[in-house]
Design a protein around this motif. Structure first.
Motif, PDB file in Angstrom:
ATOM      1  N   VAL A 233       0.829  -1.206   0.000  1.00 15.99           N
ATOM      2  CA  VAL A 233       0.000   0.000   0.000  1.00 15.99           C
ATOM      3  C   VAL A 233       0.862   1.255   0.000  1.00 15.99           C
ATOM      4  CG1 VAL A 233      -1.533   1.356   1.494  1.00 15.99           C
ATOM      5  CG2 VAL A 233      -2.086  -1.028   0.982  1.00 15.99           C
ATOM      6  N   GLU A 234       1.843   1.317   0.911  1.00 19.89           N
ATOM      7  CA  GLU A 234       2.657   2.534   1.026  1.00 19.89           C
ATOM      8  C   GLU A 234       3.565   2.716  -0.197  1.00 19.89           C
ATOM      9  OE1 GLU A 234       4.557  -0.482   3.987  1.00 19.89           O
ATOM     10  OE2 GLU A 234       2.583  -0.017   3.115  1.00 19.89           O
ATOM     11  N   GLU A 235       3.937   1.624  -0.842  1.00 14.92           N
ATOM     12  CA  GLU A 235       4.748   1.730  -2.056  1.00 14.92           C
ATOM     13  C   GLU A 235       3.946   2.361  -3.184  1.00 14.92           C
ATOM     14  OE1 GLU A 235       7.879  -2.011  -1.741  1.00 14.92           O
ATOM     15  OE2 GLU A 235       5.861  -2.402  -2.523  1.00 14.92           O
ATOM     16  N   VAL A 236       2.701   1.927  -3.311  1.00 15.10           N
ATOM     17  CA  VAL A 236       1.834   2.477  -4.366  1.00 15.10           C
ATOM     18  C   VAL A 236       1.606   3.970  -4.150  1.00 15.10           C
ATOM     19  CG1 VAL A 236      -0.496   2.414  -5.342  1.00 15.10           C
ATOM     20  CG2 VAL A 236       0.716   0.286  -4.838  1.00 15.10           C
ATOM     21  N   ASP A 237       1.404   4.348  -2.901  1.00 14.28           N
ATOM     22  CA  ASP A 237       1.174   5.773  -2.628  1.00 14.28           C
ATOM     23  C   ASP A 237       2.424   6.606  -2.889  1.00 14.28           C
ATOM     24  OD1 ASP A 237      -1.466   5.464  -2.164  1.00 14.28           O
ATOM     25  OD2 ASP A 237      -1.407   5.761   0.001  1.00 14.28           O
ATOM     26  N   LYS A 354       7.225  10.815 -18.516  1.00 17.92           N
ATOM     27  CA  LYS A 354       7.816  10.055 -19.625  1.00 17.92           C
ATOM     28  C   LYS A 354       8.902   9.098 -19.114  1.00 17.92           C
ATOM     29  CE  LYS A 354      10.699  10.886 -23.760  1.00 17.92           C
ATOM     30  NZ  LYS A 354      10.186   9.790 -24.614  1.00 17.92           N
ATOM     31  N   LEU A 355       9.790   9.614 -18.255  1.00 20.42           N
ATOM     32  CA  LEU A 355      10.876   8.781 -17.728  1.00 20.42           C
ATOM     33  C   LEU A 355      10.346   7.621 -16.882  1.00 20.42           C
ATOM     34  CD1 LEU A 355      13.520  11.485 -16.766  1.00 20.42           C
ATOM     35  CD2 LEU A 355      13.771   9.719 -18.504  1.00 20.42           C
ATOM     36  N   LEU A 356       9.288   7.880 -16.108  1.00 19.02           N
ATOM     37  CA  LEU A 356       8.723   6.830 -15.264  1.00 19.02           C
ATOM     38  C   LEU A 356       8.094   5.718 -16.101  1.00 19.02           C
ATOM     39  CD1 LEU A 356       7.166   9.078 -12.476  1.00 19.02           C
ATOM     40  CD2 LEU A 356       9.087   7.507 -12.202  1.00 19.02           C
ATOM     41  N   ILE A 357       7.350   6.102 -17.146  1.00 18.08           N
ATOM     42  CA  ILE A 357       6.700   5.099 -17.997  1.00 18.08           C
ATOM     43  C   ILE A 357       7.749   4.265 -18.747  1.00 18.08           C
ATOM     44  CG2 ILE A 357       5.135   4.731 -19.958  1.00 18.08           C
ATOM     45  CD1 ILE A 357       3.650   7.285 -19.118  1.00 18.08           C
ATOM     46  N   GLU A 358       8.851   4.901 -19.111  1.00 19.73           N
ATOM     47  CA  GLU A 358       9.874   4.203 -19.899  1.00 19.73           C
ATOM     48  C   GLU A 358      10.935   3.521 -19.035  1.00 19.73           C
ATOM     49  OE1 GLU A 358       9.912   6.701 -24.073  1.00 19.73           O
ATOM     50  OE2 GLU A 358      11.289   7.339 -22.505  1.00 19.73           O
ATOM     51  N   SER A 359      10.803   3.612 -17.714  1.00 22.67           N
ATOM     52  CA  SER A 359      11.841   3.073 -16.835  1.00 22.67           C
ATOM     53  C   SER A 359      11.841   1.539 -16.841  1.00 22.67           C
ATOM     54  CB  SER A 359      11.658   3.596 -15.405  1.00 22.67           C
ATOM     55  OG  SER A 359      10.400   3.217 -14.886  1.00 22.67           O
ATOM     56  N   PHE A 367       4.150   1.309 -13.888  1.00 24.35           N
ATOM     57  CA  PHE A 367       3.684   2.529 -14.555  1.00 24.35           C
ATOM     58  C   PHE A 367       3.101   2.221 -15.930  1.00 24.35           C
ATOM     59  CE2 PHE A 367       6.582   4.842 -11.568  1.00 24.35           C
ATOM     60  CZ  PHE A 367       5.599   5.653 -11.018  1.00 24.35           C
ATOM     61  N   ARG A 368       3.729   1.321 -16.669  1.00 23.61           N
ATOM     62  CA  ARG A 368       3.205   0.977 -18.001  1.00 23.61           C
ATOM     63  C   ARG A 368       1.832   0.317 -17.893  1.00 23.61           C
ATOM     64  NH1 ARG A 368       8.662   0.556 -18.840  1.00 23.61           N
ATOM     65  NH2 ARG A 368       8.818  -1.593 -18.063  1.00 23.61           N
ATOM     66  N   ALA A 369       1.681  -0.581 -16.941  1.00 26.76           N
ATOM     67  CA  ALA A 369       0.388  -1.264 -16.782  1.00 26.76           C
ATOM     68  C   ALA A 369      -0.729  -0.253 -16.523  1.00 26.76           C
ATOM     69  CB  ALA A 369       0.463  -2.272 -15.637  1.00 26.76           C
ATOM     70  N   ASN A 370      -0.448   0.719 -15.692  1.00 26.56           N
ATOM     71  CA  ASN A 370      -1.494   1.675 -15.326  1.00 26.56           C
ATOM     72  C   ASN A 370      -1.723   2.742 -16.394  1.00 26.56           C
ATOM     73  OD1 ASN A 370      -2.552   1.013 -12.507  1.00 26.56           O
ATOM     74  ND2 ASN A 370      -0.350   0.790 -12.260  1.00 26.56           N
ATOM     75  N   PHE A 371      -0.642   3.279 -16.950  1.00 23.49           N
ATOM     76  CA  PHE A 371      -0.813   4.330 -17.955  1.00 23.49           C
ATOM     77  C   PHE A 371      -1.344   3.777 -19.279  1.00 23.49           C
ATOM     78  CE2 PHE A 371       1.711   7.192 -15.265  1.00 23.49           C
ATOM     79  CZ  PHE A 371       1.004   8.370 -15.451  1.00 23.49           C
ATOM     80  N   LEU A 372      -0.833   2.632 -19.726  1.00 24.60           N
ATOM     81  CA  LEU A 372      -1.282   2.107 -21.016  1.00 24.60           C
ATOM     82  C   LEU A 372      -2.744   1.685 -20.946  1.00 24.60           C
ATOM     83  CD1 LEU A 372       1.875   0.029 -22.048  1.00 24.60           C
ATOM     84  CD2 LEU A 372       1.264   2.367 -22.699  1.00 24.60           C
TER      85      LEU A 372
END
Length: 802
Positions: A233-237, A354-359, A367-372
């Motif tokens: 939970v705390e990691e996601v936040d 951008k950097l987070l999605i491409e990390s 990040f890709r799972a959630n943004f895409l």
């Protein structure tokens, strides 16, 4: 056609939303009628008082208690407590006839269609023809409320969905029915922006409308992803809060604050009522969420949800988090992700995203799972929930506090890059995305000639975002109209002879680069322009002077350099006051310390209503050193009239600084003396603030602006005031209300405000007071306890009381 004006609003239903909506209409100066049902039985207290059911005190009990609870709530729904006098309360038995004088009637009763029908039956009996009627429902289709209504009612009826809390959340969704007169829609879209300070978003009459449909999808998508990927939970936040330009409460903490039952209600509504939604299974409630619901652990209102506050054996509070596997609460772990450290220093949220999605690695997969998934989902919601993509972004920014809406985030990643990643992940955007790429379009948005355009799907071309044509928007002007910049500031030509200076340091703090920018902007304006506006697009106008720089000088005992830096700050503030051109400040959100002093030295302040302004230097062990103390003395001198009790007036000004008082709105900033009646003004619309500030600068220049002459006629009280200051500080210290160091700062502040150890009331100059102010500031920086306070702010971001 006659001009429509809103003078009086009737709110039917005084629950949390009804009372707070009533307060916000009172905020903007309207007469408000707030009604609710009359009680069916007496309370024990009423029986004891001998009251009867038909007594007005009883009949209005529900509405009066609800309004009182709203006015006592924190944060306050009202800009100034006296504004509540604009609200008249009543009950639906005796006072429905009074809605005849209302120009807009808003229904905010319980979410049951049968009850709404009864309310609207009564509205039909008493409303005058042509009056706007709207429902604030979020769960019932708007068109279902039309049954049995007259033609005039249907023509003037629509949904107006305010987000909670209505004072603070910008979003107002406007939801017409097929019968709504388009002129009413246009009127309320403009009224919401211009008068209520809202981002008015035109939505279709579909379940959850725009913001909740997309926002709850995003949360539910994340709920499922988190479980599959094994995040805590705390990691996601940590990953979904400020790092993405979203509220600090991020995801799970936000769910706790809003209430898990509210979230699940929306999710279930979408799943049941949107059979053609390709992602409807994503709205299914995960087991760990159902566990919380079954136990009625709904978040903050029930004392526990995804987080739970407990007291340890030492009496200290500790916040535990829910383990999503075991469903037990446990100590939170320290969250550390390498990518967070790498992107934290990147100011531009687009670049960060951008950097987070491409990390790489697990975090990049998250990040890709959630943004895409989000990109795919929003592309499929057009034209279902909106015909225009920008309305979805507007809804998410204004309703959920995202700095980037979904299509803006997609632009940050790159349109084609987003499609490439989606297809590699087995996801497919809507067909119009491929058509858009085939048309040669590269982005959802573009800026040309000072205007922002969005991609219009039917025409396969770009159109100006409607309603922005008459605005002055820095983001649209910066690329083509920047005439000078340094690391911390940018000077933009707004046209019509007016320059704008904006800050872009961390928290918009004022250091050497900002001082340089202010002086350069005045140089340029004095040479070739009419005037200068100081405004920016940051989260806050300015958190004040660069405390880190002051701390470093003080700890290294570089007192001459510190004195010189303070002198430069003071000189720059005085230059704002005594330049040859008018300077207008346009602050919003926090304007603290030096940010407040800058505004106090401007010719005029055009303040956004949400302004938290104050001289807070006392909390870091010093007094205001950029002319703030001097300015309070000057304003005190100007406000005193023959017969005034000087000491009382002086004490009030002294306590405002000594208690580091911060206004809770721009209107309260007038009460505290930071803003000037008859000079400064307030605008409720953040969108229109810069336009209004520019107009104010032009008006000052056009009426014949002359460079003012420095003041030498400021009356100070000398020993008459000093005696009161010293006695007061000593008694407060003796009573253990303040520390010994607080008493010392109080005496230094009093010494400056009284003009020093003068034997009688004396007229002094601004320069004289500034020298006293600077000397007191530097002397306090030599004290160990001031260094401790400065260090606490710099290293922990917390005020230390020592």
């Amino acid at each position: 056609m006659a001009t429509r004006r809103i003078r009086k609003v009737a709110i039917l239903g005084s629950g949390v939303m009804g009372s707070q909506i009533a307060c916000h209409f009172a905020n903007i100066g309207l007469e408000v009628l707030l009604l609710d049902i009359a009680p069916k039985e007496l309370t024990a207290k009423e029986e004891k008082q001998g009251l009867k059911l038909d007594d007005s005190a009883v009949k209005n009990r529900i509405v009066n208690e609800a309004l009182m609870a709203a006015l006592k709530s924190s944060p306050s729904p009202i800009y100034r407590q006296s504004f509540a006098k604009r609200i008249t309360t009543g009950n639906m038995d005796d006072n429905m006839k009074d809605i005849a004088s209302a120009d807009w009637i808003i229904e905010v009763v319980v979410e049951r269609l049968d009850i709404k029908k009864i309310v609207f039956d009564n509205v039909e009996k008493f409303r005058k023809k042509g009056t706007i009627i709207s429902s604030n429902t979020s769960g019932i289709p708007i068109h279902m409320m039309l049954e049995g209504r007259s033609e005039d009612f249907q023509k003037h009826f629509l949904g107006t969905h305010f987000f909670n809390p209505p004072r603070y959340l910008e979003l107002l969704e406007i939801i017409p029915t097929p019968k709504t007169d388009p002129a009413i829609v246009d009127f309320l879209m403009d009224y919401g922006r211009r008068f209520l300070g809202k981002k008015s978003v035109l939505a279709k009459d579909t379940p959850a409308f725009i913001a909740n449909r997309i926002g709850v999808y995003s949360i539910m998508n994340l709920f499922h992803t988190v479980k599959e990927m094994g995040f805590k939970v705390e990691e996601v936040d940590k990953l979904t809060g400020s790092i993405l330009g979203r509220p600090k409460s991020a995801t799970f903490r936000t769910c706790d604050v809003v209430g898990l039952d509210t979230l699940v209600h929306v999710a279930n509504g979408v799943r049941e009522n949107c059979p053609d939604d390709e992602a409807k299974d994503m709205f299914a409630i995960p087991g760990y969420v159902q566990h919380l619901l079954d136990n009625k652990w709904l978040g903050s209102k029930s004392g526990q949800g995804f987080y739970k506050k407990v007291k340890g054996a030492d009496g200290q509070s500790n916040i535990l988090s829910l383990n999503l596997e075991t469903l037990d609460y446990e100590e939170q772990t320290k969250v550390r992700f390498d990518i967070i450290g790498k992107v934290r220093e990147i100011e531009d949220v687009r670049e960060r995203t951008k950097l987070l999605i491409e990390s790489d690695g697990k975090v990049g997969d998250f990040f890709r799972a959630n943004f895409l998934g989000l990109f795919e989902y929003v592309s499929n919601r057009i034209p279902e929930i909106s015909d225009e993509l920008f309305r979805i972004d507007d809804g998410m920014r204004a309703g959920f506090g995202w700095q980037l809406g979904p299509f803006e985030a997609w632009d940050a990643l790159g349109l084609e890059k987003g499609v490439e990643l989606m297809k590699a992940n087995g996801q497919k955007p809507a067909a119009w995305i491929d058509e858009m790429i085939a048309s040669g379009a590269k982005t959802f948005y573009k800026v040309e000639n000072g205007a922002k355009y969005y991609y219009d799907i039917p025409s396969k071309g770009y159109k100006v975002i409607p309603g922005t044509e008459d605005l002055v928007v820095l983001d649209n002007l910066r690329a083509a109209n920047t005439i000078w910049s340094n690391k911390g500031t940018t000077i933009v030509d707004l046209g019509d002879g007016i320059l704008n200076l904006e800050f872009h340091t961390k928290m918009n703090t004022i250091g050497a680069e900002v001082i340089q920018g202010i002086n350069k902007a005045i140089d340029l304006a004095e040479a070739d322009y009419k005037g200068l506006v100081i405004s920016n697009t940051g989260q806050n106008f300015s958190a004040g002077a660069n405390v880190g720089m002051i701390f470093m000088m003080a700890v290294e005992q570089e007192y001459d350099e510190l004195s010189f830096a303070i002198a430069q700050f003071q000189k720059t503030m005085m230059r704002i006051r005594y330049s040859a051109i008018p300077v207008v400040a346009a602050p919003h959100q926090m304007a603290l310390g030096g940010g407040c002093e800058l505004c106090m030295h401007s010719d005029k302040v055009v303040a956004h209503a949400e302004l938290y302004m104050g001289l807070v230097e006392f909390g870091v062990g010093v007094i205001p050193g950029g002319g703030g103390t001097k300015e309070f003395v000057l304003r005190l001198s100007d406000s005193l009239k023959e017969g005034d009790i000087r000491i009382n007036a002086m004490r009030e000004r002294f306590l405002t600084i000594g208690q580091a008082q911060v206004s809770t709105s721009a209107y309260e900033a007038f009460d505290k003396g930071y803003l000037r009646e008859g000079v400064d003004e307030v605008v409720v619309s953040r969108e229109f603030q810069l336009k209004r500030a520019k107009e104010a600068a032009i008006a000052l220049a056009d009426k014949g602006y002359s460079q003012p002459v420095e003041r030498t006629d400021i009356k100070v009280l000398g020993k008459e005031g000093l005696g009161i200051v010293y006695v007061g500080a000593n008694s407060m210290k003796s009573g253990n209300y303040i520390s010994e160091h607080d008493a010392l700062i109080s005496e230094k502040l009093g010494y400056v405000m009284c003009g020093g150890d003068l034997s009688e009331i004396t007229e002094v100059s601004e320069t004289y007071l500034l020298e006293l102010e600077r000397k007191a500031f530097v002397e306090l920086c030599t004290k160990k306890k001031t260094l401790e306070r400065l260090q606490s702010i710099v290293t922990k971001g917390k005020v230390l009381r020592n």
